[in-house]
Design an enzyme around this catalytic site. Sequence first.
Site, PDB file in Angstrom:
ATOM      1  N   HIS A 262       0.843  -1.098   0.019  1.00 29.90           N
ATOM      2  CA  HIS A 262      -0.015   0.013   0.097  1.00 29.90           C
ATOM      3  C   HIS A 262       0.954   1.319  -0.025  1.00 29.90           C
ATOM      4  CE1 HIS A 262      -3.412   2.463   0.973  1.00 29.90           C
ATOM      5  NE2 HIS A 262      -2.776   3.082   1.599  1.00 29.90           N
ATOM      6  N   ASP A 264       0.995   5.059  -0.336  1.00 32.96           N
ATOM      7  CA  ASP A 264       0.325   6.307  -0.035  1.00 32.96           C
ATOM      8  C   ASP A 264       1.014   7.311  -1.278  1.00 32.96           C
ATOM      9  OD1 ASP A 264      -1.880   5.871   1.910  1.00 32.96           O
ATOM     10  OD2 ASP A 264       0.133   5.289   2.858  1.00 32.96           O
ATOM     11  N   ASP A 374      -7.708   1.818   1.970  1.00 33.46           N
ATOM     12  CA  ASP A 374      -7.502   2.657   3.257  1.00 33.46           C
ATOM     13  C   ASP A 374      -8.245   4.004   3.176  1.00 33.46           C
ATOM     14  OD1 ASP A 374      -5.959   3.348   5.262  1.00 33.46           O
ATOM     15  OD2 ASP A 374      -4.563   4.625   4.096  1.00 33.46           O
ATOM     16  N   HIS A 578      -5.955   9.917  -0.963  1.00 30.01           N
ATOM     17  CA  HIS A 578      -6.651   9.816   0.397  1.00 30.01           C
ATOM     18  C   HIS A 578      -5.923  10.486   1.695  1.00 30.01           C
ATOM     19  CE1 HIS A 578      -4.926   5.523   0.054  1.00 30.01           C
ATOM     20  NE2 HIS A 578      -4.778   6.049   1.544  1.00 30.01           N
TER      21      HIS A 578
END
Length: 1014
Positions: A262, A264, A374, A578
């Site tokens: 994951h 970001d 997420d 996000h």
Amino acid sequence: MHDDRSLVEARLKRVLEERIRPAVYPESVPLTVSVWTAPGEPVPVAEGLAAPRSPIAVGDAWGAPWSTSWLTVAGTVPAAWAGRTVEALIDLGFDANMPGFQCEGLVYRPDGTPVKGLNPQNQWVRIAAPAAGGEPVLLHVEAAANPVILDYHPFLPTELGDKETAGDEPQYRLARMDLAVFDETVWQLVLDLEVLGELMAELPADGARRWELLRAVERALDAIDLQDVNGTAAAARSRLVEVLAAPAAPSAHRIGAIGHAHIDSAWLWPLRETVRKVARTAANMTALLEDEPDFLYTMSQAQQFAWIKEHRPEVYARVKKAVADGRFVPAGGMWVESDTNMPSSEAMARQFVHGKRFFLAEFGIENEEAWLPDTFGFTGGLPQIIRNAGSKWLLTQKISWSQINKFPHHTFLWEGIDGTRIFTHFPPVDTYNCSMKGSEIAHAARNFKDKGVARHSLAPTGWGDGGGGTTREMVGKAARLRDLEGSATVRWQRPAEFFAEAEAEYPKPPVWVGELYLELHRATLTSQARTKQGNRRSENLLREAELWCATAALRTGLAYPYERLDRIWKTVLLHQFHDILPGSSIAWVHREAEATYAGLAAELEELIDAAQRALAGDPAGGRELVFNGAPHGRSAVPAGGAAVAVAGPGDCSVAAREGGGFVLDNGLLRVVVDGDGLVLSAVDAASGREAVAPGGRANLLQLHPDFPNMWDAWDVDQFYRNTVTDLVAAEEVAVHAEGPAEVAVRVVRSFGSSAVTQTLTLRAGSGRLDIDTEVDWHEAEKFLKLAFPLDVHTERYAAETQFGHQFRPTHTNTSWDAAKFEACNHRFVHLAEPGWGVALVTPSTYGHDVTRAVRPDDGGTTTTVRFSLLRAPRFPDPRTDQGRHRFRHALVPGAEIGDAVREGYAVGLPERRVTGSAESVRPLVELDQDALVVSAVKLADDGSGDLVVRVYESGGGRARGRLATSFALAAAVPCDLLERPWDGTRGEVVADGDGVRLALRPFELVTLRLTPAR
Ligand SMILES: [Zn+2]
């Protein structure tokens, strides 16, 4: 038999830690290291490779925050190691307790080809297997000194989050830099013992399997000579073969594991660092795919693929090949893993359009799953968007983070506001960083809520955010968990295969209706107000730019700016990531975002201006044309068209009020502002009804302390409401504008270190009281709200979301209702009693709360709507939101839902005036029914010259109407969001001369491709 369980378990722990793990690398020799530090931002690879090096040694400090050092490591494989497996161990000074979030490296060969990433849990580089002995070793490492922002003392303010404030103190010390012999047998023994030891700890202490494992582990430990682990590891392994071969129970939970990191797209690092993080991780994962034939990896976010393509073409070539082999799986079909609360209808749609189109164009792959592990909550508008994008599944695990309520399902149908149902899975492993630990596997199996009717779950496996993805150890453990007694089974599985299997085994899953509200991170609707306003401004300008450029293209032949709009959209979509739009990134990210949005605004204004000038004609004509980009007509200007300005008569008045303050009146609305600048009364003339609750005063600014228990920029905790200061003292309440067209009162206040100027304006012909608030904000850890106590009795209210609105309760009956104490709206909230309602509209405030109280004196209900203007968290940006801000909010008494929709659009899309020779500009399309709202008018992305128009039903009811084109229409075809012919529309779309008859269901959206006759 005597119970020696804890004795054997403690023995396993110590022997593994102190003797077996260190024996994985039994021999080593040091490498020579030299360094060059780039003077500023990262440099191209060739420049980093060629730069002159200086000596550096293990133990030396390196790495000012955000700097890049190019290390060269050199050595020779000892002749004695011939036939052995040799690896380089490069420890940049990692803190192994954190899998990512710190320094990282990418290893290159001397010719510049990337080898793999270096991460805290992934420090090895394979040199030779088997080694010849005597071969020279020369590698280069591009090492990024990303400072640790979030560590063991989390959420303390830090200046490290921006290179402009971070200073130049070195952040790391070089640790182990060795060539070493890798003993694969010992490494395999470590994994055997870890898998069995971790499984053992999860099994019931009174079960036979636990004791079988304990005895087997004990026999293996007995086989090890602690002075010769390498010589006895094989014997120890042989004593574990039998327990590792025992198959899982037929009813065992089945985990589909998929390699994942994951990453970001920006967060505790700037965008430019994500470009490199993604490249390092993709280099690691393509290498691991080659080493491990069963392994599969998935990566989401088309933007991240696009970054690798642009910046690390050699890595991208490896990715493309692995995608073609079906082993590196693009997931999600979105441009980024965006927030879903705040993006507009169109932006949410375009996330899928640009994501899916990229994967189709690059790989010929169409994703059918939305991958948002997420994201901080999911709107009721999202299911329809997913379906209209041609997708059908959703994955997230984030709702497991909710503070209060446990979500009742892991696999279910999620129904949106229009009735669209999406097959949804929440991985019960409750993480997107599964590491194949026994505790995680057992938790997934135990936690799975759909046991008995379903058996499958998905586990995204690997370290994200600079952790480098899945490790070879995780792959080794997964292999042992494939079919192991006492454990859930694990096999590598592509997301689409998982979904197909899960859907097939669960024909009647439970249904959850409405938004998936995350009971956490509620302050992300408010933090970093300028970033949020930049997003909304960009969305509005894109709407206008597409509309006017399409109109000018069809009417005047002006070239449609396909490439510029495509690039601008992708930039806006990226910033909806996000942690950017939610305001939870470091200062650097938000500083850059504000500059980027300013640049986009200038560019879009230029496009709009050029198109409108082309439509208006020769300025010497001297006619002032008013352009209306909103979806409803106003002041005699049709929606999507222009007309010559006509000044209405106007009958606004303002008069001093006895006892202080003023009375504003325009015949539609009569507003009383008191001597404190607060709204005592707002009466809608048509009904004669008062909007403000007796005893209440609207336009009240309220200040709360706001220091959440953690996650400062993300969270506001419920107890913030316990303390409140009403900001009633005014330094000035004076008439600001006085004329027939407009009257306004100005209010000036100050509090703490901050000041506020508000202008309350009533305009001729408008039933809306506009409140413009300018705040010079210099508070810390405070929450500023703007309150409207309304005399409305209702159990629920509507808040706008994508392609419609969703209802939320005004009460706190259940823990689920109570947990929604801060929620998202787009442009309006609306509350009503039968026959009469009030709307509050805003161009850019998303966070709000609605509460109710019963008045003791008259027994009436006061429903208070409060907009959330500003916060001032100190982590991760220590100066969040300091400085000047401008907001607009408006009160619309007597508003039905249609008025709320119309005024919501109107406040964010002001009219534009251009001088030209044309008498008017006829809209390309016109609708004869107000509930049918145009969300986009644009030229088709394929360059065909077709017009694409997206329309939705905005009121939550059935709407029947006709869309008329002002050009000869050759064909009208319903499409999906990607502008491909689509037969999924549930209402009616019938071609009707130069137009289309539409009958849409509640909140239904339809995309039309209109081909002009040529
Ligand atoms: Zn994230």
